[in-house]
Motif scaffolding. Structure first.
Motif, PDB file in Angstrom:
ATOM      1  N   GLN A  17     -43.396  55.087 -49.574  1.00 38.71           N
ATOM      2  CA  GLN A  17     -42.504  54.144 -48.903  1.00 38.71           C
ATOM      3  C   GLN A  17     -41.213  54.842 -48.502  1.00 38.71           C
ATOM      4  OE1 GLN A  17     -42.148  51.239 -52.060  1.00 38.71           O
ATOM      5  NE2 GLN A  17     -40.315  52.174 -52.884  1.00 38.71           N
ATOM      6  N   GLY A  18     -40.436  54.169 -47.678  1.00 41.59           N
ATOM      7  CA  GLY A  18     -39.088  54.615 -47.351  1.00 41.59           C
ATOM      8  C   GLY A  18     -39.006  56.003 -46.759  1.00 41.59           C
ATOM      9  N   ILE A  19     -38.011  56.750 -47.212  1.00 38.88           N
ATOM     10  CA  ILE A  19     -37.729  58.078 -46.663  1.00 38.88           C
ATOM     11  C   ILE A  19     -38.856  59.059 -46.960  1.00 38.88           C
ATOM     12  CG2 ILE A  19     -36.154  60.048 -46.840  1.00 38.88           C
ATOM     13  CD1 ILE A  19     -33.913  57.943 -47.394  1.00 38.88           C
ATOM     14  N   GLY A  20     -39.451  58.966 -48.148  1.00 41.51           N
ATOM     15  CA  GLY A  20     -40.553  59.863 -48.491  1.00 41.51           C
ATOM     16  C   GLY A  20     -41.740  59.686 -47.568  1.00 41.51           C
ATOM     17  N   ARG A  21     -42.110  58.437 -47.331  1.00 38.56           N
ATOM     18  CA  ARG A  21     -43.225  58.154 -46.418  1.00 38.56           C
ATOM     19  C   ARG A  21     -42.905  58.633 -45.008  1.00 38.56           C
ATOM     20  NH1 ARG A  21     -44.004  54.330 -42.714  1.00 38.56           N
ATOM     21  NH2 ARG A  21     -46.148  53.715 -42.148  1.00 38.56           N
ATOM     22  N   THR A 187     -29.727  53.265 -45.849  1.00 40.37           N
ATOM     23  CA  THR A 187     -30.965  53.366 -45.069  1.00 40.37           C
ATOM     24  C   THR A 187     -31.846  52.160 -45.364  1.00 40.37           C
ATOM     25  OG1 THR A 187     -30.826  55.778 -45.273  1.00 40.37           O
ATOM     26  CG2 THR A 187     -32.925  54.870 -44.526  1.00 40.37           C
ATOM     27  N   ALA A 188     -32.454  51.617 -44.335  1.00 38.11           N
ATOM     28  CA  ALA A 188     -33.258  50.393 -44.456  1.00 38.11           C
ATOM     29  C   ALA A 188     -34.535  50.662 -45.238  1.00 38.11           C
ATOM     30  CB  ALA A 188     -33.581  49.843 -43.069  1.00 38.11           C
ATOM     31  N   THR A 189     -34.417  50.637 -46.559  1.00 39.56           N
ATOM     32  CA  THR A 189     -35.541  50.864 -47.463  1.00 39.56           C
ATOM     33  C   THR A 189     -35.553  49.779 -48.530  1.00 39.56           C
ATOM     34  OG1 THR A 189     -34.207  52.213 -48.963  1.00 39.56           O
ATOM     35  CG2 THR A 189     -35.334  53.374 -47.148  1.00 39.56           C
ATOM     36  N   GLU A 190     -36.596  49.778 -49.343  1.00 37.05           N
ATOM     37  CA  GLU A 190     -36.665  48.823 -50.453  1.00 37.05           C
ATOM     38  C   GLU A 190     -35.522  49.050 -51.444  1.00 37.05           C
ATOM     39  OE1 GLU A 190     -40.459  48.556 -52.338  1.00 37.05           O
ATOM     40  OE2 GLU A 190     -41.569  48.386 -50.454  1.00 37.05           O
ATOM     41  N   ARG A 191     -35.126  50.302 -51.607  1.00 39.86           N
ATOM     42  CA  ARG A 191     -34.003  50.634 -52.494  1.00 39.86           C
ATOM     43  C   ARG A 191     -32.725  49.953 -52.017  1.00 39.86           C
ATOM     44  NH1 ARG A 191     -31.281  52.384 -57.105  1.00 39.86           N
ATOM     45  NH2 ARG A 191     -29.716  53.936 -56.628  1.00 39.86           N
ATOM     46  N   LEU A 192     -32.455  49.998 -50.721  1.00 37.39           N
ATOM     47  CA  LEU A 192     -31.252  49.353 -50.188  1.00 37.39           C
ATOM     48  C   LEU A 192     -31.329  47.832 -50.355  1.00 37.39           C
ATOM     49  CD1 LEU A 192     -28.541  49.676 -48.721  1.00 37.39           C
ATOM     50  CD2 LEU A 192     -29.787  49.394 -46.566  1.00 37.39           C
ATOM     51  N   ASN A 193     -32.493  47.261 -50.111  1.00 37.25           N
ATOM     52  CA  ASN A 193     -32.660  45.822 -50.305  1.00 37.25           C
ATOM     53  C   ASN A 193     -32.345  45.421 -51.738  1.00 37.25           C
ATOM     54  OD1 ASN A 193     -33.436  45.432 -47.650  1.00 37.25           O
ATOM     55  ND2 ASN A 193     -35.626  45.618 -48.095  1.00 37.25           N
ATOM     56  N   GLU A 194     -32.775  46.243 -52.681  1.00 37.72           N
ATOM     57  CA  GLU A 194     -32.519  45.975 -54.101  1.00 37.72           C
ATOM     58  C   GLU A 194     -31.019  45.999 -54.389  1.00 37.72           C
ATOM     59  OE1 GLU A 194     -33.082  48.514 -58.183  1.00 37.72           O
ATOM     60  OE2 GLU A 194     -34.784  48.484 -56.796  1.00 37.72           O
ATOM     61  N   ILE A 195     -30.322  47.004 -53.836  1.00 32.82           N
ATOM     62  CA  ILE A 195     -28.875  47.121 -54.044  1.00 32.82           C
ATOM     63  C   ILE A 195     -28.145  45.916 -53.449  1.00 32.82           C
ATOM     64  CG2 ILE A 195     -26.831  48.447 -53.370  1.00 32.82           C
ATOM     65  CD1 ILE A 195     -28.590  50.981 -53.581  1.00 32.82           C
ATOM     66  N   ILE A 196     -28.540  45.519 -52.250  1.00 26.32           N
ATOM     67  CA  ILE A 196     -27.902  44.379 -51.587  1.00 26.32           C
ATOM     68  C   ILE A 196     -28.134  43.095 -52.377  1.00 26.32           C
ATOM     69  CG2 ILE A 196     -28.007  42.896 -49.543  1.00 26.32           C
ATOM     70  CD1 ILE A 196     -28.546  45.448 -47.898  1.00 26.32           C
ATOM     71  N   ASN A 197     -29.357  42.873 -52.816  1.00 25.55           N
ATOM     72  CA  ASN A 197     -29.670  41.661 -53.591  1.00 25.55           C
ATOM     73  C   ASN A 197     -28.899  41.615 -54.907  1.00 25.55           C
ATOM     74  OD1 ASN A 197     -31.487  40.471 -51.763  1.00 25.55           O
ATOM     75  ND2 ASN A 197     -33.168  41.746 -52.476  1.00 25.55           N
ATOM     76  N   ASN A 198     -28.773  42.769 -55.575  1.00 21.59           N
ATOM     77  CA  ASN A 198     -28.013  42.821 -56.827  1.00 21.59           C
ATOM     78  C   ASN A 198     -26.541  42.491 -56.603  1.00 21.59           C
ATOM     79  OD1 ASN A 198     -30.232  43.480 -58.359  1.00 21.59           O
ATOM     80  ND2 ASN A 198     -29.868  45.673 -58.311  1.00 21.59           N
ATOM     81  N   LYS A 199     -25.968  43.037 -55.526  1.00 26.76           N
ATOM     82  CA  LYS A 199     -24.562  42.756 -55.206  1.00 26.76           C
ATOM     83  C   LYS A 199     -24.367  41.281 -54.881  1.00 26.76           C
ATOM     84  CE  LYS A 199     -22.891  47.243 -53.579  1.00 26.76           C
ATOM     85  NZ  LYS A 199     -22.274  47.993 -52.445  1.00 26.76           N
ATOM     86  N   LYS A 225     -32.554  54.167 -39.980  1.00 27.02           N
ATOM     87  CA  LYS A 225     -33.996  54.004 -40.120  1.00 27.02           C
ATOM     88  C   LYS A 225     -34.520  55.171 -40.961  1.00 27.02           C
ATOM     89  CE  LYS A 225     -34.188  52.202 -35.396  1.00 27.02           C
ATOM     90  NZ  LYS A 225     -34.685  52.482 -34.016  1.00 27.02           N
ATOM     91  N   PRO A 226     -35.520  54.952 -41.812  1.00 27.48           N
ATOM     92  CA  PRO A 226     -36.068  56.062 -42.594  1.00 27.48           C
ATOM     93  C   PRO A 226     -36.473  57.246 -41.715  1.00 27.48           C
ATOM     94  CG  PRO A 226     -36.938  53.984 -43.408  1.00 27.48           C
ATOM     95  CD  PRO A 226     -36.165  53.657 -42.160  1.00 27.48           C
ATOM     96  N   GLU A 227     -36.954  56.954 -40.517  1.00 28.27           N
ATOM     97  CA  GLU A 227     -37.390  58.016 -39.606  1.00 28.27           C
ATOM     98  C   GLU A 227     -36.234  58.924 -39.194  1.00 28.27           C
ATOM     99  OE1 GLU A 227     -40.192  54.765 -39.742  1.00 28.27           O
ATOM    100  OE2 GLU A 227     -38.046  54.772 -39.239  1.00 28.27           O
ATOM    101  N   GLU A 228     -35.018  58.376 -39.173  1.00 26.33           N
ATOM    102  CA  GLU A 228     -33.863  59.191 -38.800  1.00 26.33           C
ATOM    103  C   GLU A 228     -33.515  60.189 -39.893  1.00 26.33           C
ATOM    104  OE1 GLU A 228     -31.268  56.485 -35.797  1.00 26.33           O
ATOM    105  OE2 GLU A 228     -31.517  55.638 -37.817  1.00 26.33           O
ATOM    106  N   ILE A 229     -33.729  59.821 -41.125  1.00 25.77           N
ATOM    107  CA  ILE A 229     -33.547  60.768 -42.226  1.00 25.77           C
ATOM    108  C   ILE A 229     -34.665  61.813 -42.173  1.00 25.77           C
ATOM    109  CG2 ILE A 229     -33.154  61.023 -44.691  1.00 25.77           C
ATOM    110  CD1 ILE A 229     -31.244  59.018 -43.242  1.00 25.77           C
ATOM    111  N   ALA A 230     -35.874  61.359 -41.887  1.00 25.29           N
ATOM    112  CA  ALA A 230     -37.031  62.260 -41.819  1.00 25.29           C
ATOM    113  C   ALA A 230     -36.868  63.309 -40.730  1.00 25.29           C
ATOM    114  CB  ALA A 230     -38.310  61.453 -41.603  1.00 25.29           C
ATOM    115  N   ASN A 231     -36.176  62.977 -39.650  1.00 26.86           N
ATOM    116  CA  ASN A 231     -35.955  63.954 -38.588  1.00 26.86           C
ATOM    117  C   ASN A 231     -35.150  65.149 -39.098  1.00 26.86           C
ATOM    118  OD1 ASN A 231     -37.317  62.399 -36.705  1.00 26.86           O
ATOM    119  ND2 ASN A 231     -35.468  61.429 -35.908  1.00 26.86           N
TER     120      ASN A 231
END
Length: 259
Positions: A17-21, A187-199, A225-231
């Motif tokens: 998922q995310g940046i790794g994927r 970056t729009a990943t599940e990790r960021l969603n988790e941080i936003i929800n916790n805040k 976007k994860p793809e921008e990090i992947a670039n």
């Protein structure tokens, strides 16, 4: 500019998922043979089917838990491949003030991030030396330049990984091996969603309010976007980046306030 990675073997961690994927997908598009690493076999199989094969690539995966370094080492060491590219990437520690963090939280994060990175580097570097080509790319965080509020353990451990990486770059540069860090911003990943929800939960604000506030901290006014990090990862993995070594590359839309 030569970004062709045909006949290169890449080991990509946290790649379901995310940046790794996104990194695995991009490296495969450039011709690399990908070995995915993650805990969830079902997700690994799903990503495996998505990887490009139009240049004759052959892909596989390894099931491993980054809380168990010895098990990770065992699974990687039996792969009959010399890896040219290692992407160290794994999910970040839970948020919270550093003062409130338990010793166990530091231990888990240190194991997951630094110990596993080190084991993987020790496993793949002999093959890189033999091939005269190596790219070790660590996905860390902009917190190594500017600590992020509410991510105390992450700030601490990411800094340790960054200094480990710079030291390794100094030691391995003469063998045609580079070691660099990519520092993603929000970056729009599940990790960021988790941080936003916790805040949102802690502050009583809506998810939209928290999200908009975070976007407004970025000159680009949006999440990556994860793809921008992947670039950035793909460029550093290529022949074109052969003389770039031992650096931190923020990919954050300009959010970090230091150069």
């Amino acid at each position: 500019m030569n970004l062709n990675l045909t006949h290169k073997n890449a080991l990509v961690c946290g790649s379901t998922q995310g940046i790794g994927r996104a990194s695995a997908m991009q490296l495969a598009e450039l011709g690399a043979n990908i070995t995915l690493v993650a805990r969830n076999e079902e997700k690994l199989q799903h990503v495996l089917k998505e990887l490009a094969t139009n240049k004759g690539q052959s892909h596989n995966y390894v099931i491993a838990d980054f809380q168990n370094p010895e098990d990770l080492q065992k699974h990687i060491s039996i792969i009959d491949l010399n890896f040219h590219i290692l992407i160290n990437n794994t999910g970040g520690p839970a948020g919270g003030p550093v003062f409130n963090a338990s010793l166990e939280e530091f231990d888990r994060a240190f194991t997951q991030h630094l110990k596993c990175n080190h084991i993987l580097a020790q496993t793949v570097v002999p093959g890189m030396k033999k091939e005269g080509y190596g790219r070790i790319i660590n996905i860390i965080s902009t917190s190594v330049k500017q600590p992020l509020n509410g991510l105390g353990v992450s700030n601490t451990i990411r800094g340790a990984v960054a200094n480990w990486s710079k030291t390794l770059a100094n030691e391995l540069g003469e063998y045609g091996i580079t070691v660099n860090n990519v520092l993603p911003g929000a970056t729009a990943t599940e990790r960021l969603n988790e941080i936003i929800n916790n805040k949102a939960t802690k502050t009583g604000k809506s998810v939209e309010e928290i999200s908009n506030a975070m976007k407004n901290e970025v000159p680009a006014k949006r999440f990556a976007k994860p793809e921008e990090i992947a670039n950035a990862v793909a460029f550093l993995a290529s022949e074109a980046a052969a003389y770039i070594n031992g650096i931190n590359v923020p990919v954050d839309g300009g959010r970090t306030k230091s150069l």
